[in-house]
Write an enzyme that holds these catalytic residues in place. Sequence first.
Site, PDB file in Angstrom:
ATOM      1  N   GLU A  62      -9.451  -1.965   5.085  1.00  0.00           N
ATOM      2  CA  GLU A  62     -10.062  -1.567   6.349  1.00  0.00           C
ATOM      3  C   GLU A  62     -11.338  -2.372   6.626  1.00  0.00           C
ATOM      4  O   GLU A  62     -11.940  -2.928   5.702  1.00  0.00           O
ATOM      5  CB  GLU A  62     -10.422  -0.074   6.284  1.00  0.00           C
ATOM      6  CG  GLU A  62      -9.227   0.846   6.083  1.00  0.00           C
ATOM      7  CD  GLU A  62      -8.355   1.024   7.331  1.00  0.00           C
ATOM      8  OE1 GLU A  62      -8.058   0.030   8.017  1.00  0.00           O
ATOM      9  OE2 GLU A  62      -7.955   2.163   7.607  1.00  0.00           O
TER      10      GLU A  62
ATOM     11  N   ASP B  36       0.816  -1.207   0.000  1.00  0.00           N
ATOM     12  CA  ASP B  36       0.000   0.000   0.000  1.00  0.00           C
ATOM     13  C   ASP B  36       0.851   1.260   0.000  1.00  0.00           C
ATOM     14  O   ASP B  36       2.074   1.206   0.171  1.00  0.00           O
ATOM     15  CB  ASP B  36      -0.961   0.000   1.205  1.00  0.00           C
ATOM     16  CG  ASP B  36      -0.283  -0.412   2.507  1.00  0.00           C
ATOM     17  OD1 ASP B  36       0.954  -0.352   2.584  1.00  0.00           O
ATOM     18  OD2 ASP B  36      -0.991  -0.785   3.448  1.00  0.00           O
TER      19      ASP B  36
ATOM     20  N   HIS C  86      -6.977  -4.581  10.061  1.00  0.00           N
ATOM     21  CA  HIS C  86      -6.700  -4.428   8.625  1.00  0.00           C
ATOM     22  C   HIS C  86      -5.431  -5.160   8.219  1.00  0.00           C
ATOM     23  O   HIS C  86      -4.533  -5.390   9.017  1.00  0.00           O
ATOM     24  CB  HIS C  86      -6.689  -2.953   8.199  1.00  0.00           C
ATOM     25  CG  HIS C  86      -5.507  -2.145   8.617  1.00  0.00           C
ATOM     26  ND1 HIS C  86      -5.533  -0.771   8.692  1.00  0.00           N
ATOM     27  CD2 HIS C  86      -4.250  -2.493   8.978  1.00  0.00           C
ATOM     28  CE1 HIS C  86      -4.350  -0.329   9.073  1.00  0.00           C
ATOM     29  NE2 HIS C  86      -3.556  -1.342   9.253  1.00  0.00           N
TER      30      HIS C  86
ATOM     31  N   ASN D 215      -7.240  -2.437  14.102  1.00  0.00           N
ATOM     32  CA  ASN D 215      -8.629  -2.687  13.703  1.00  0.00           C
ATOM     33  C   ASN D 215      -8.753  -3.945  12.828  1.00  0.00           C
ATOM     34  O   ASN D 215      -9.796  -4.198  12.258  1.00  0.00           O
ATOM     35  CB  ASN D 215      -9.187  -1.475  12.947  1.00  0.00           C
ATOM     36  CG  ASN D 215      -8.428  -1.187  11.662  1.00  0.00           C
ATOM     37  OD1 ASN D 215      -7.486  -1.900  11.312  1.00  0.00           O
ATOM     38  ND2 ASN D 215      -8.844  -0.148  10.942  1.00  0.00           N
TER      39      ASN D 215
END
Length: 251
Positions: free
Chosen positions: A143, A67, A138, A136
């Site tokens: 996400e 990413d 990810h 979280n």
Amino acid sequence: MRVIIEENYESMSKRAASLISAQILLKPNSVLGLATGSTPLRMYKELINMYKVGAVDFSEIITFNLDEYVGLPMEEINSYKHYMYDNFFRHININSDNINIPDGMAPDIEKECSEYEAKIHARGGIDFQVLGIGNNGHIGFNEPDLKFKAATHLVELDEETISANSRFFNTIEDVPKQAVSMGIRAIMGAKKILLLASGKCKAEVVRKALYEGITPEVPASILQLHPDVTVIIDRDAAACIGAGNINMINI
Ligand code: PGA
């Protein structure tokens, strides 16, 4: 899925580096999927040290990063391109033509996403994918969502991600709100996956991702469906894994 619990961050990183070097030894032109963040930093250091003593040769590897932020040029210290060169590529004998990182400065991000996806495909997919995990859940910047996103895509970053990553920026307002991320298809298409997690702050999400239901609300949970995943975590990150799951643990 093999879950390996190491004593600490250092031994986790050493073990991860040795798995990567073994992969390269077996297939010198391996396609590696690479991650950024705090977690793999020590692993990259170990790989650099191994390279310096002649234990690993990166001359033929091909890399695809997971990413990149949208709108941060390479000179910006927090861009993932900057991170990768600074922490890894600059120190090893990788051929720069073989380095692939999504271009978050591309004028047409949609086009950049589809071209990135096509490049991965043209290389025959990823042989060995390294992943961290966000607080979280990810992986890459996939996400939590109502659906898994298959393709490389533009991401609106979660509040939790922006807050977690603000530690690298002067102020939270400086954290980009968007990123380009490899999608679940390219990640799950990797022949082998290595997931790393370190520290108490990851303990709960590691438990959820590995031992609860598979849900796009915890994107890393999809890894339960992959046939060849190795998870290397330190004791702190393993703190919430109950004794009932002990049969999945190699120490
Ligand atoms: P970290 O990030 O390694 O900095 O904890 C992991 C991630 O967000 O994927």
